[in-house]
Write a protein that holds these residues in place. Structure first.
Motif, PDB file in Angstrom:
ATOM      1  N   GLY A  39       8.062  39.690 -39.291  1.00  0.00           N
ATOM      2  CA  GLY A  39       7.903  41.139 -38.853  1.00  0.00           C
ATOM      3  C   GLY A  39       7.916  42.077 -39.663  1.00  0.00           C
ATOM      4  O   GLY A  39       7.340  43.180 -39.363  1.00  0.00           O
ATOM      5  N   LEU A  40       8.560  42.371 -41.248  1.00  0.00           N
ATOM      6  CA  LEU A  40       8.123  43.070 -42.046  1.00  0.00           C
ATOM      7  C   LEU A  40       6.720  43.191 -41.864  1.00  0.00           C
ATOM      8  O   LEU A  40       6.238  45.113 -42.487  1.00  0.00           O
ATOM      9  N   GLN A  41       5.842  42.327 -42.731  1.00  0.00           N
ATOM     10  CA  GLN A  41       4.802  42.078 -42.529  1.00  0.00           C
ATOM     11  C   GLN A  41       3.864  43.076 -41.577  1.00  0.00           C
ATOM     12  O   GLN A  41       2.839  43.930 -41.825  1.00  0.00           O
ATOM     13  N   TRP A  42       3.964  42.385 -40.477  1.00  0.00           N
ATOM     14  CA  TRP A  42       3.799  42.774 -39.052  1.00  0.00           C
ATOM     15  C   TRP A  42       3.646  44.475 -38.803  1.00  0.00           C
ATOM     16  O   TRP A  42       2.435  45.004 -38.417  1.00  0.00           O
ATOM     17  N   THR A  43       5.106  44.768 -38.942  1.00  0.00           N
ATOM     18  CA  THR A  43       5.071  46.217 -38.646  1.00  0.00           C
ATOM     19  C   THR A  43       4.551  46.907 -39.762  1.00  0.00           C
ATOM     20  O   THR A  43       3.363  48.193 -39.403  1.00  0.00           O
ATOM     21  N   ALA A  44       4.384  46.668 -40.773  1.00  0.00           N
ATOM     22  CA  ALA A  44       3.456  47.629 -42.243  1.00  0.00           C
ATOM     23  C   ALA A  44       2.703  47.725 -41.727  1.00  0.00           C
ATOM     24  O   ALA A  44       2.033  49.065 -42.192  1.00  0.00           O
ATOM     25  N   THR A  45       1.974  46.551 -41.583  1.00  0.00           N
ATOM     26  CA  THR A  45       0.144  47.044 -41.211  1.00  0.00           C
ATOM     27  C   THR A  45      -0.085  47.866 -39.768  1.00  0.00           C
ATOM     28  O   THR A  45      -0.890  48.465 -39.964  1.00  0.00           O
ATOM     29  N   LEU A  46       1.154  47.616 -39.311  1.00  0.00           N
ATOM     30  CA  LEU A  46       0.307  48.240 -37.557  1.00  0.00           C
ATOM     31  C   LEU A  46       0.956  49.582 -38.077  1.00  0.00           C
ATOM     32  O   LEU A  46       0.079  50.670 -37.560  1.00  0.00           O
ATOM     33  N   LEU A  47       1.968  50.748 -39.125  1.00  0.00           N
ATOM     34  CA  LEU A  47       2.890  50.732 -38.786  1.00  0.00           C
ATOM     35  C   LEU A  47       1.101  52.008 -40.071  1.00  0.00           C
ATOM     36  O   LEU A  47       0.608  53.308 -40.044  1.00  0.00           O
ATOM     37  N   CYS A  48       0.748  50.966 -41.175  1.00  0.00           N
ATOM     38  CA  CYS A  48      -0.572  51.662 -41.791  1.00  0.00           C
ATOM     39  C   CYS A  48      -1.974  51.437 -40.951  1.00  0.00           C
ATOM     40  O   CYS A  48      -2.416  52.836 -40.946  1.00  0.00           O
ATOM     41  N   ALA A  49      -1.819  50.985 -40.079  1.00  0.00           N
ATOM     42  CA  ALA A  49      -3.222  51.250 -39.239  1.00  0.00           C
ATOM     43  C   ALA A  49      -3.051  51.824 -38.180  1.00  0.00           C
ATOM     44  O   ALA A  49      -3.871  53.155 -38.139  1.00  0.00           O
ATOM     45  N   LEU A  50      -2.242  52.521 -37.809  1.00  0.00           N
ATOM     46  CA  LEU A  50      -1.233  53.355 -36.873  1.00  0.00           C
ATOM     47  C   LEU A  50      -2.172  55.371 -37.959  1.00  0.00           C
ATOM     48  O   LEU A  50      -2.919  56.076 -37.113  1.00  0.00           O
ATOM     49  N   TRP A  75      -5.312  55.594 -38.296  1.00  0.00           N
ATOM     50  CA  TRP A  75      -6.273  55.592 -36.942  1.00  0.00           C
ATOM     51  C   TRP A  75      -5.904  57.419 -37.510  1.00  0.00           C
ATOM     52  O   TRP A  75      -6.726  58.153 -36.135  1.00  0.00           O
ATOM     53  N   LEU A  76      -4.427  58.059 -37.147  1.00  0.00           N
ATOM     54  CA  LEU A  76      -4.245  58.947 -36.994  1.00  0.00           C
ATOM     55  C   LEU A  76      -5.597  59.961 -37.578  1.00  0.00           C
ATOM     56  O   LEU A  76      -5.323  60.406 -37.088  1.00  0.00           O
ATOM     57  N   ALA A  77      -5.174  59.552 -38.856  1.00  0.00           N
ATOM     58  CA  ALA A  77      -5.714  60.266 -40.488  1.00  0.00           C
ATOM     59  C   ALA A  77      -7.477  60.744 -39.325  1.00  0.00           C
ATOM     60  O   ALA A  77      -8.111  61.604 -39.703  1.00  0.00           O
ATOM     61  N   GLY A  78      -8.075  59.780 -39.126  1.00  0.00           N
ATOM     62  CA  GLY A  78      -9.255  59.988 -38.779  1.00  0.00           C
ATOM     63  C   GLY A  78      -9.338  59.940 -37.452  1.00  0.00           C
ATOM     64  O   GLY A  78     -10.193  61.219 -37.605  1.00  0.00           O
TER      65      GLY A  78
END
Length: 641
Positions: A611-622, A625-628
């Motif tokens: 869960g830690l790795q997937w959560t961190a990845t989703l946060l980075c993707a979010l 996306w927000l920056a874009g």
């Protein structure tokens, strides 16, 4: 004018003579951290104190005795003190009979030491064991009792476990300070245990040690104002450490920066070799490494205002250029015999018995895997477990090749010498065996890995057997282990699925393995690791996991780490021409069992990810996306304007 000039010259001459007459000189000979290293550094079979220039070993208490005698004779009538700063015991086979023989304390007395202090390893046999050491040395009656100074030691009013040691303090065998008068000078000596030394000595309970800063202030005030001493000397078991910029810090430096009035600190605990004294404010600090490899000789002067200054410093290497004192050599030989009779004979071994040969020195360096593999293989074999682990810091010595490479029982013991039983009160950490699910095994490896990376110390480098694993530093902490294999190089490895059913047995010493009970607390509940028995029932405490080597005999028959290590080496199939076990550094013996795979490839970033790795990845993707999106909005606004 000539008369005035002559008078001025005469006045200067008289002032110079008066200054010289007022200046007083004294010498301190000092050691620290003997750690029961009574024989030379190197293969014990090559240590030859009875002859000169024929071996490569350094150290040895018989050689130290000769050097002390020579230096005292050379120094003549100058006031001279001989001092030690603690950890005189633990680390070799000699300490296994310390409670019965008191050998190290007897040798300190025979060598004429004026005082020593307590180090953390003096408590490795618990307070009762230290009391037995002191009592045994006094009972032997063949040497003066060396004064033991412990200014900040405190005893429990609730527990009886330190009563024997407290009784020795009341009887004067442990003192808060000592006054020594020599050559018209009055020396005030006191001893302190530091914070780090206390933290790494869990077996000292219920004994505690008060704040060293407060204790030092009290001692300096007492010695200066009430005892009216000329020189204040601290025997410190705290230490110093070198900094990247070449300076020195540590508890000793911090103490003297805050506590004025100490002239000299004889340091220990950090095993630091100071080739020149440190000067902090008006205090001089010295330390000579460890294990009787050097003798420090400090010459100081005391001016008319009572200020102590370094006049000269010599660091004497103790090696084969110095002959051993025959009388001290006989004392050491008697202790060797006692070890063989009291400790080793029951297990089929003797002190000087050759067991193995190395082709090169096997070191404790984190990137030299041979010795760590050998120890963990011994733990796995001794515990009869699927896997085993320890930390690099538990490897207490290296196997030195010397000239021939022959390793005796005494040499091998030094690799795994520490600890005391959970049930039998005998020397050595006992082996334990517990069971975990595959997922818990992965979580244990995650904690071991992160502890090593956070501490940034070779001492925390994980050593494992029966298992090999990869980790990716680009992944989130506590989610970096990507692949795990069970097995060994001889029989082959199979990959472990963390979600597979069943239990895997894990072997370790009780000292290292006890941390598995703490994992839920250490990870703030992130990992729910539960040590279990073979049936999957939770084990409440470490004593429940101690291996019983002979279940048919009443009680728990502990199997010690050092015994398992000797037995493993003795059973190795590879042999040299003499029939000794050949400890090779090639092939499977040198395999790396923790592999770093730094990769941003998705297959590595998400292999068995939690869960830690997937959560961190989703946060980075979010966030990306927000920056874009914000960038796109800004670009549209600029175009519209």
């Amino acid at each position: 004018m000539r008369i005035i000039g002559s008078l001025l010259a005469l006045a200067c001459l008289m002032a110079s003579l008066a200054s010289g007459a007022a200046e007083r000189r004294f010498v301190v000979l000092h050691t620290n951290d003997w750690q029961s290293r009574l024989l030379g550094y190197g293969p014990n079979s090559e240590y030859s104190p009875d002859s000169l220039n024929d071996d490569l070993t350094v150290g040895g208490v018989a050689r130290l005795a000769t050097l002390l005698h020579e230096r005292r004779a050379a120094l003549g009538e100058v006031p001279l003190l001989t001092l030690d700063a603690g950890d005189f015991s633990m680390g070799t086979l000699f300490h296994t009979v310390a409670r019965e023989e008191g050998g190290e304390l007897r040798l300190l007395g025979a060598l004429g030491y004026d005082a020593t202090t307590l180090g953390n390893h003096e408590f490795d046999f618990r307070p009762a064991g230290l009391a037995q050491m002191i009592a045994a040395a006094e009972r032997a009656g063949d040497a003066p009792n060396v004064p033991i100074l412990a200014s900040n030691i405190r005893f429990s009013a609730q527990s009886a476990d330190d009563d024997a040691l407290e009784a020795l303090q009341r009887a004067g065998r442990i003192q808060p300070y000592r006054i020594v008068e020599k050559g018209g000078l009055r020396f005030g000596l006191f001893g302190l245990m530091g914070r780090d030394a206390v933290e790494v000595s869990p077996l000292m309970a219920p004994v505690t040690f008060a704040d060293p800063l407060a204790a030092a202030r009290d001692m300096v005030r007492l010695l200066r104002e009430q005892e009216r001493v000329d020189v204040v000397i601290l025997l410190s078991h705290m230490g110093v450490s070198a900094q990247p910029d070449g300076s020195w810090r540590g508890e000793d430096v911090e103490l003297v920066e805050q506590v004025p009035g100490i002239d000299l600190v004889i340091g220990a605990h950090s095993h630091s070799l100071l080739r020149e004294p440190l000067r902090v404010n008006d205090t001089t600090l010295v330390q000579v490494g460890s294990e009787i490899q050097y003798l420090g000789e400090l010459h100081m002067t005391l001016d008319a205002q009572g200020r102590a200054r370094v006049a000269e410093y010599r660091l004497h290497a103790i090696d084969d250029r110095t002959p051993g004192d025959p009388a001290i050599g006989q004392r050491v030989a008697a202790l060797q015999q006692a070890v063989s009779e009291r400790v080793l004979a029951a297990h089929g071994y003797a002190f000087d018995q050759p067991l193995a040969r190395v082709e090169r020195t096997l070191t404790r360096a984190y990137d030299d895997s041979v010795l760590g593999n050998l120890v963990t293989d011994a733990l796995r074999r001794g515990a009869g477990s699927d896997i085993a682990f320890t930390g690099n810091g538990t490897l207490r010595d290296e196997l030195y090749r010397g000239r021939e490479g022959v390793q005796s029982v005494a040499d091998l013991f030094r690799v795994a010498p520490l600890g005391i039983g959970e049930f039998d009160d005998q020397p050595g950490y006992p082996l334990m065996r517990v069971y975990f699910t595959p997922r818990e095994i992965r979580q244990i490896l995650e904690v071991l890995l992160l502890a090593y990376q956070m501490r940034d110390s070779d001492s925390y480098y994980p050593r494992v057997s029966g298992v090999k694993f990869t980790y990716n530093p680009w992944r989130m902490p506590f989610d970096r282990v990507s692949r795990i294999w069970l097995g060994d190089a001889e029989r082959g490895y199979r990959e472990l699925d963390p979600d597979a059913p069943g239990l895997i047995s894990l072997g370790a010493t009780t000292y290292v393995g006890s941390f598995t009970w703490l994992i839920p607390e250490l990870t703030y509940g992130l990992f729910e690791v539960v040590p279990k028995d073979a049936e999957g029932r939770p084990l409440a405490q470490i004593r429940d996991a101690v291996l019983d080597r002979d279940p048919d005999t009443p009680g728990i028959q502990e199997y010690k780490e050092w015994q398992a290590f000797l037995d493993h080496v003795a059973a190795l199939p590879a042999r040299d021409a003499r029939g000794l076990a050949l400890l090779t550094d090639q092939g499977a013996a040198a395999e790396q069992r923790m592999l770093r795979v730094a990769s941003l490839a998705p297959s590595e970033l998400f292999r068995h990810a939690g869960g830690l790795q997937w959560t961190a990845t989703l946060l980075c993707a979010l966030l990306l996306w927000l920056a874009g999106w914000l960038t796109w909005r800004l670009w549209r606004r600029v175009r519209a304007g």
